[in-house]
Design a protein around this motif. Structure first.
Motif, short mmCIF file in Angstrom:
data_model
loop_
_atom_site.label_atom_id
_atom_site.label_comp_id
_atom_site.label_asym_id
_atom_site.label_seq_id
_atom_site.Cartn_x
_atom_site.Cartn_y
_atom_site.Cartn_z
N PRO A 40 0.80 -1.24 0.00
CA PRO A 40 0.00 0.00 0.00
C PRO A 40 0.82 1.29 0.00
O PRO A 40 0.31 2.34 0.36
N TYR A 43 -0.68 4.12 -2.17
CA TYR A 43 -1.90 4.63 -1.56
C TYR A 43 -1.54 5.51 -0.36
O TYR A 43 -2.09 6.61 -0.19
N ASP A 110 -4.86 6.54 10.20
CA ASP A 110 -4.62 5.75 9.00
C ASP A 110 -3.16 5.85 8.55
O ASP A 110 -2.54 4.84 8.20
N LEU A 114 -0.47 2.79 8.36
CA LEU A 114 0.20 2.45 7.10
C LEU A 114 1.71 2.58 7.22
O LEU A 114 2.47 1.75 6.70
N LEU A 171 -11.74 -0.34 -2.02
CA LEU A 171 -10.61 -0.62 -1.12
C LEU A 171 -10.85 -1.86 -0.27
O LEU A 171 -9.92 -2.58 0.07
N LYS A 172 -12.12 -2.12 0.07
CA LYS A 172 -12.43 -3.26 0.92
C LYS A 172 -12.29 -4.61 0.20
O LYS A 172 -12.40 -5.66 0.82
N TRP A 178 -4.30 -4.76 3.25
CA TRP A 178 -4.28 -3.76 4.32
C TRP A 178 -3.88 -4.36 5.66
O TRP A 178 -3.98 -3.68 6.69
N ASP A 179 -3.47 -5.62 5.66
CA ASP A 179 -3.12 -6.31 6.89
C ASP A 179 -4.32 -6.40 7.83
O ASP A 179 -4.21 -6.22 9.04
N THR A 192 -8.88 1.50 10.85
CA THR A 192 -7.66 1.94 10.20
C THR A 192 -7.08 0.74 9.46
O THR A 192 -7.24 -0.39 9.91
N PRO A 193 -6.48 0.96 8.29
CA PRO A 193 -6.02 2.22 7.72
C PRO A 193 -6.99 2.86 6.72
O PRO A 193 -6.56 3.68 5.90
N LEU A 194 -8.28 2.52 6.81
CA LEU A 194 -9.26 3.05 5.84
C LEU A 194 -10.34 3.90 6.52
O LEU A 194 -11.37 4.17 5.92
#
Length: 262
Positions: A40, A43, A110, A114, A171-172, A178-179, A192-194
């Protein structure tokens, strides 16, 4: 024929530049995600640049209105009398404020998340954030002209309210990227991170935000309204500059990633 409101004029004036920058940024987003990216970093890079604009706007917003905890429970727009320009503009900026909208805390969380991920490498970009220069421009343009914040507030938060769900859905699609687990991403509150993209009860907030914007004319002089319209076009020039710089930084990162190790 009814006179056109500031809200309708603002929507009309920004329609084309908004569509253009929206198209440009949406075209970049897939480049930050699988299968085009395995981490990421890009991003996170883009988020850290645009975050500076939200940090700047929200700092000036609070500087003009005062800390919300001190006034929000007592504020009633119907009891406000325009004693002077400072009170009048403070009232309109308080009218636009909703506790669900500010993005500073979600953005900080976020970006911290990240930056801590083993796969993300942002160190080489930390010292030179072009968003910081635009943040300073916002401060300079708003100090002494706080009504100009209306342009920033409408453009930056309506973009999130009206387009955030679509982007969050994209993103989902990649929990491991995103771990996060699928269960974490499907929880009621996006973690987080979204978390930048999550607004509680977004449908209600959207309606309240739109209604508040539609009632601003009573607080603004004709000159201030023209100033807000002019400022809205400048904002999209700032967006274009930031996205162009992001393209350069992203290419720099890709070149570094593909360079053979010594």
């Amino acid at each position: 024929m009814a006179e056109e409101t500031l809200y309708s004029r603002l929507r009309r004036v920004i329609k084309e530049p908004h569509a253009a920058i929206h198209r440009i940024n949406l075209s970049r987003l897939p480049l930050c995600l699988p299968p085009n990216a395995s981490q990421p970093t890009l991003y996170a890079l883009g988020l850290s640049r645009y975050a500076e604009l939200y940090f700047g706007v929200e700092a000036e917003w609070v500087a003009c209105t005062g800390e919300p905890i001190e006034w929000i429970a007592y504020f009633d727009v119907h009891q406000v009398h325009a004693i002077d320009d400072t009170e009048r503009v403070r009232a309109l900026l308080r009218l636009l404020y909703m506790p669900e909208i500010p993005r500073t805390k979600p953005l900080e969380a976020d970006i911290a998340f990240l930056s801590a991920m083993n796969t993300v490498r942002l160190e080489q970009f930390h010292a030179q954030n072009p968003g910081s220069r635009i943040r300073e421009q916002i401060r300079q343009r708003v100090r002494g002209h706080p009504h100009r914040l209306v342009a920033y507030i409408w453009i930056m938060y309506s973009a999130l309210l009206y387009g955030g769900d679509r982007i969050l859905g994209l993103l989902k699609a990649y929990p491991a990227f995103w771990d996060l687990s699928r269960a974490e991403l499907e929880s009621d509150r996006t973690p987080t991170p979204l978390s930048f993209w999550h607004i509680d009860d977004s449908v209600t907030v959207k309606e309240k935000f739109r209604d508040a914007m539609a009632n601003l004319d009573q607080f603004l002089t004709p000159k201030e309204q023209e100033d807000i319209l002019d400022e809205s076009l400048l904002i999209f020039l700032q967006f274009n500059t930031l996205t162009s710089r992001l393209d350069d930084e992203a290419q720099q990162f890709r070149d570094q990633a593909s360079a053979p190790s010594s």
